[in-house]
Motif scaffolding. Structure first.
Motif, PDB file in Angstrom:
ATOM      1  N   GLU A 209     -26.240  73.315  75.688  1.00  0.00           N
ATOM      2  CA  GLU A 209     -27.149  73.258  76.833  1.00  0.00           C
ATOM      3  C   GLU A 209     -26.754  74.205  77.960  1.00  0.00           C
ATOM      4  OE1 GLU A 209     -29.922  71.662  77.072  1.00  0.00           O
ATOM      5  OE2 GLU A 209     -29.894  70.144  75.495  1.00  0.00           O
ATOM      6  N   ASP A 211     -26.510  77.435  77.655  1.00  0.00           N
ATOM      7  CA  ASP A 211     -27.287  78.655  77.400  1.00  0.00           C
ATOM      8  C   ASP A 211     -26.482  79.946  77.486  1.00  0.00           C
ATOM      9  OD1 ASP A 211     -29.426  76.959  77.103  1.00  0.00           O
ATOM     10  OD2 ASP A 211     -30.370  77.469  79.015  1.00  0.00           O
ATOM     11  N   THR A 214     -26.741  81.368  74.035  1.00  0.00           N
ATOM     12  CA  THR A 214     -28.178  81.271  73.757  1.00  0.00           C
ATOM     13  C   THR A 214     -28.966  82.369  74.446  1.00  0.00           C
ATOM     14  OG1 THR A 214     -27.904  78.876  73.592  1.00  0.00           O
ATOM     15  CG2 THR A 214     -30.153  79.709  73.819  1.00  0.00           C
ATOM     16  N   VAL A 218     -32.221  84.734  72.659  1.00  0.00           N
ATOM     17  CA  VAL A 218     -33.518  84.548  73.329  1.00  0.00           C
ATOM     18  C   VAL A 218     -33.969  85.854  73.962  1.00  0.00           C
ATOM     19  CG1 VAL A 218     -34.677  83.376  75.251  1.00  0.00           C
ATOM     20  CG2 VAL A 218     -33.201  82.074  73.708  1.00  0.00           C
ATOM     21  N   THR A 345     -29.320  79.165  66.584  1.00  0.00           N
ATOM     22  CA  THR A 345     -29.400  78.899  68.016  1.00  0.00           C
ATOM     23  C   THR A 345     -30.802  79.175  68.533  1.00  0.00           C
ATOM     24  OG1 THR A 345     -27.062  79.446  68.308  1.00  0.00           O
ATOM     25  CG2 THR A 345     -28.446  79.491  70.270  1.00  0.00           C
ATOM     26  N   TRP A 349     -33.476  76.559  70.170  1.00  0.00           N
ATOM     27  CA  TRP A 349     -34.092  76.825  71.473  1.00  0.00           C
ATOM     28  C   TRP A 349     -35.614  76.682  71.392  1.00  0.00           C
ATOM     29  CZ3 TRP A 349     -33.125  77.422  76.496  1.00  0.00           C
ATOM     30  CH2 TRP A 349     -34.071  78.082  77.283  1.00  0.00           C
ATOM     31  N   GLN A 357     -37.589  75.388  78.066  1.00  0.00           N
ATOM     32  CA  GLN A 357     -37.572  76.803  77.726  1.00  0.00           C
ATOM     33  C   GLN A 357     -38.001  77.699  78.890  1.00  0.00           C
ATOM     34  OE1 GLN A 357     -39.117  78.096  73.862  1.00  0.00           O
ATOM     35  NE2 GLN A 357     -39.440  75.955  73.319  1.00  0.00           N
ATOM     36  N   LEU A 360     -33.789  79.713  81.436  1.00  0.00           N
ATOM     37  CA  LEU A 360     -32.442  79.703  80.874  1.00  0.00           C
ATOM     38  C   LEU A 360     -31.432  79.344  81.962  1.00  0.00           C
ATOM     39  CD1 LEU A 360     -32.791  82.953  78.792  1.00  0.00           C
ATOM     40  CD2 LEU A 360     -31.923  80.809  77.825  1.00  0.00           C
TER      41      LEU A 360
END
Length: 381
Positions: A209, A211, A214, A218, A345, A349, A357, A360
């Motif tokens: 969580e 990010d 991540t 993304v 990942t 997401w 979403q 971030l």
């Protein structure tokens, strides 16, 4: 400038209790062979980031699981799990009294009195105590190649046993590493000769969580010009939460004792290599635009915060991402391919609610990234 060490401390201190969403058979421990001997495993925590991975893998291996926490539960487990409720903040460990287990895995602890209280209840009741610590215990990030014998940070407060989550949050930079180091010492005091200390660095993968990692899959999927930090040669280190969790269970099965740096990969990985691997995993055609570290500093683009995972390998942090993990590898720590971590990942997401979403929690904002890209292109002519 905030350093990787500072932000790791903050994340570790306040990032407890986050709940991953697991989907694939591999994530749930599907297909794992049974252990030679089933163990009675007590997990303190078990509902955060790595805990559910531990639970599912341990169940797949045939172990009996007991969780002790404040009553939070992610999903239904694939097999029976005993769940005990208490609160280590208030010293409520009554549910553990008079019970015995083969092993205890202590996941969420950042305060020495939590370990002391667990020791008072569990000493003589567990044969093996595994404490999940952090690389932030080390006193220095300057030197490359440091192993588990490197000096740890010293606590400079009045009374470590009186520190609370509130005092920790109020001064994370000064307290997180030293308190974790004292937690290790307390574990070894109460469970002398039967303790394993695991020191992860950045933990990544589906369910994170924060990010931090991540951000990159993304952002890369969005495409276009992507601001990338430095020249691509700075080293990075991290570990997929699933690899860490599964290895922890195997360490329990082998009753491997000692202190272990738990991060990957198996050989040095650069920032450029990480982004290339992430692109390969998600099929991104984005164009990386590498901007020099001094320019990013001038633009107030911070390592680790605006440019997650990255820290320039210079000065006080020259060795931050160059600690040795050879002891853990020799003890069986393995790493799944980076493209797989990036792909999984991103899939995690995309399964999150739209409002989650929308923003971030790490990484430079899109409009600010565009401004910096334009400034860098103008500077280069």
């Amino acid at each position: 400038m905030s350093t990787r060490r500072d932000l790791l401390k903050l994340a570790g201190a306040v990032g407890l209790g986050l709940r991953p969403v697991l989907s694939s058979a591999r994530e749930a421990g599907g297909g794992a062979p049974k252990a030679e001997r089933p163990l009675r495993i007590l997990i303190l925590g078990g509902t955060g980031f790595t805990g559910p991975h531990q639970v599912r893998y341990a169940l797949a291996r045939g172990h009996q699981l007991t969780l002790f926490n404040r009553g939070r539960r992610p999903k239904e487990w694939p097999a029976p799990v005993e769940e005990l409720v208490g609160d280590r903040n208030t010293g409520d460990l009554k549910a553990l009294a008079g019970r015995e287990w083969d092993v205890c895995i202590d996941n969420p602890t950042s305060l020495p009195f939590w370990v002391r209280d667990a020791g008072q209840v569990l000493k003589g009741k567990v044969d093996h105590y595994v404490f999940i610590s952090t690389l932030s215990v080390y006193a220095s990030d300057k030197e490359a190649g440091q192993d588990e014998t490197a000096p740890v940070a010293a606590y400079k407060g009045q009374d470590a046993m009186k520190e609370t989550m509130e005092t920790l949050r109020a001064d994370v930079e000064a307290l997180y590493g030293p308190l974790k180091a004292l937690c290790e010492k307390e574990a070894e005091k109460w469970f002398a000769g039967t303790t394993t200390v695991i020191r992860p660095g950045l933990i990544v993968g589906p369910g994170d969580e924060s990010d931090r990692f991540t951000y990159w899959p993304v952002r890369l999927e969005r495409g276009g010009d992507v601001l990338a930090p430095g020249d691509g040669t700075d080293p990075v280190q991290f570990v997929d939460a699933r690899d860490l969790a599964e290895w922890t269970i195997r360490m329990v099965e082998a009753r491997s004792l000692g202190v272990f740096n738990a991060m990957g990969p198996a050989s040095e990985l650069t920032m450029g290599g990480m982004l290339d691997g992430a692109q390969a995993g998600i099929g991104s055609k984005a164009r990386l635009v590498w901007a020099k570290a001094d320019f990013l500093e001038q633009q107030k683009v911070s390592p680790w915060g605006d440019m997650p995972v990255w820290i320039p390998a210079t000065g006080d942090t020259a060795g931050a991402n160059r600690r040795t993990n050879q002891k853990a590898i020799a003890a069986g720590l393995t790493f799944r391919p980076l493209p797989e971590t990036a792909r999984d990942t991103l899939a995690w997401w995309k399964a999150l609610p739209a409002d989650r979403q929308a923003r971030l929690r790490a990484g430079i904002a899109a409009d600010r990234e565009q401004q910096v890209l334009e400034a860098w292109k103008a500077k280069r002519g």
